[in-house]
Design an enzyme around this catalytic site. Structure first.
Site, PDB file in Angstrom:
ATOM      1  N   VAL A   1      57.400  21.178  56.460  1.00  0.00           N
ATOM      2  CA  VAL A   1      56.503  20.039  56.709  1.00  0.00           C
ATOM      3  C   VAL A   1      55.652  19.754  55.480  1.00  0.00           C
ATOM      4  CG1 VAL A   1      54.641  19.126  58.152  1.00  0.00           C
ATOM      5  CG2 VAL A   1      56.486  20.463  59.196  1.00  0.00           C
ATOM      6  N   CYS A   2      55.138  20.800  54.852  1.00  0.00           N
ATOM      7  CA  CYS A   2      54.295  20.626  53.656  1.00  0.00           C
ATOM      8  C   CYS A   2      55.051  19.915  52.539  1.00  0.00           C
ATOM      9  CB  CYS A   2      53.818  21.984  53.146  1.00  0.00           C
ATOM     10  SG  CYS A   2      52.807  22.899  54.302  1.00  0.00           S
ATOM     11  N   THR A   3      56.303  20.246  52.374  1.00  0.00           N
ATOM     12  CA  THR A   3      57.103  19.621  51.318  1.00  0.00           C
ATOM     13  C   THR A   3      57.244  18.129  51.555  1.00  0.00           C
ATOM     14  OG1 THR A   3      58.302  21.686  50.936  1.00  0.00           O
ATOM     15  CG2 THR A   3      59.348  19.660  50.154  1.00  0.00           C
TER      16      THR A   3
ATOM     17  N   LEU B   1      53.714  16.528  50.683  1.00  0.00           N
ATOM     18  CA  LEU B   1      53.420  16.424  49.253  1.00  0.00           C
ATOM     19  C   LEU B   1      54.286  15.364  48.591  1.00  0.00           C
ATOM     20  CD1 LEU B   1      52.876  20.062  47.923  1.00  0.00           C
ATOM     21  CD2 LEU B   1      51.175  18.338  48.438  1.00  0.00           C
TER      22      LEU B   1
END
EC number: 1.11.1.27
Length: 221
Positions: free
Chosen positions: A45-47, A50
């Protein structure tokens, strides 16, 4: 848990980042700022977040907003992860257009009230929640959003609220539900009708309500 409230002066922390050591207020200068935290490098999810933030970074720059992210891993890992992020966003080979703070000790995450008690890493340590802090040129917190680690953010909404914050910081108006730039805004209740008429030459319209109270006042800027 320690944290920061709307209207508080945002801490002038020092941190190691992908652009070197920073002091936060110096990094912001006279600009608006956004700090958004991430649970961990090399996570799905973070990827996606960002990559989206990189893709719309020009929208933040256009609004005079400096961007900075935070994740719990090292600067070295951040640099490696950034390559994955840009590749996912179909911009492989380009640098990430904003820095990432390293918070391996979780000291800053604790100070800002970012830790998610329900999400932990493989060693049982709590991960950071998905926080969004928007800071004004006066270094005060203007808006905070807090998502659990399992839910990705909507950067269109973040840009929309920045537009509202910047507009209402300068004009005596508020923005109604689902407002977008160009839509009508609302006259704040503390202005008298005479003051509103003088401030808004395009005119003020009032919505008739069963109560008879004249508090829904609109104008076009």
């Amino acid at each position: 848990m320690p944290g920061i409230l709307l209207g508080d002066v945002f801490p002038n922390f020092e941190a190691d980042t992908t652009i070197g050591k920073i002091k936060f207020h110096d990094f912001l200068g006279d600009s608006w700022g956004i700090l958004f935290s991430h649970p961990k490098d090399f996570t799905p999810v973070c990827t996606t977040e960002l990559a989206c933030a990189a893709k719309v970074s020009d929208q933040f720059q256009k609004r005079g907003v400096k961007m900075i992210a935070l994740s719990l891993d090292s600067v070295e890992d951040h640099h490696k992860w950034s390559k994955d992020v840009m590749a996912f966003g179909n911009a492989e080979g380009n640098p990430l257009p904003y820095p990432i703070i390293a918070d391996e000790s979780r000291e800053l995450s604790v100070q800002l009230g970012m830790l998610d008690p329900d999400e932990r890493d493989k060693d049982g340590m709590p991960l950071t929640a998905r926080c969004v802090f928007i800071i004004g040129p006066d270094k005060k917190l203007k808006l905070s959003l807090l998502y659990p680690a399992t839910t990705g953010r909507n950067f269109d909404e973040i840009i929309r609220v920045i537009d509202s914050l910047q507009l209402t910081a300068q004009k005596k108006v508020a923005t109604p539900v689902d407002w977008k730039p160009g839509h009508k805004v609302m006259v704040i209740p503390t202005l008298s009708d005479a003051e509103a008429a003088a401030l808004f030459p395009s005119g003020v319209t009032t919505k008739e309500l069963p109560s008879g109270k004249k508090y829904l006042r609109y104008t076009q800027l």
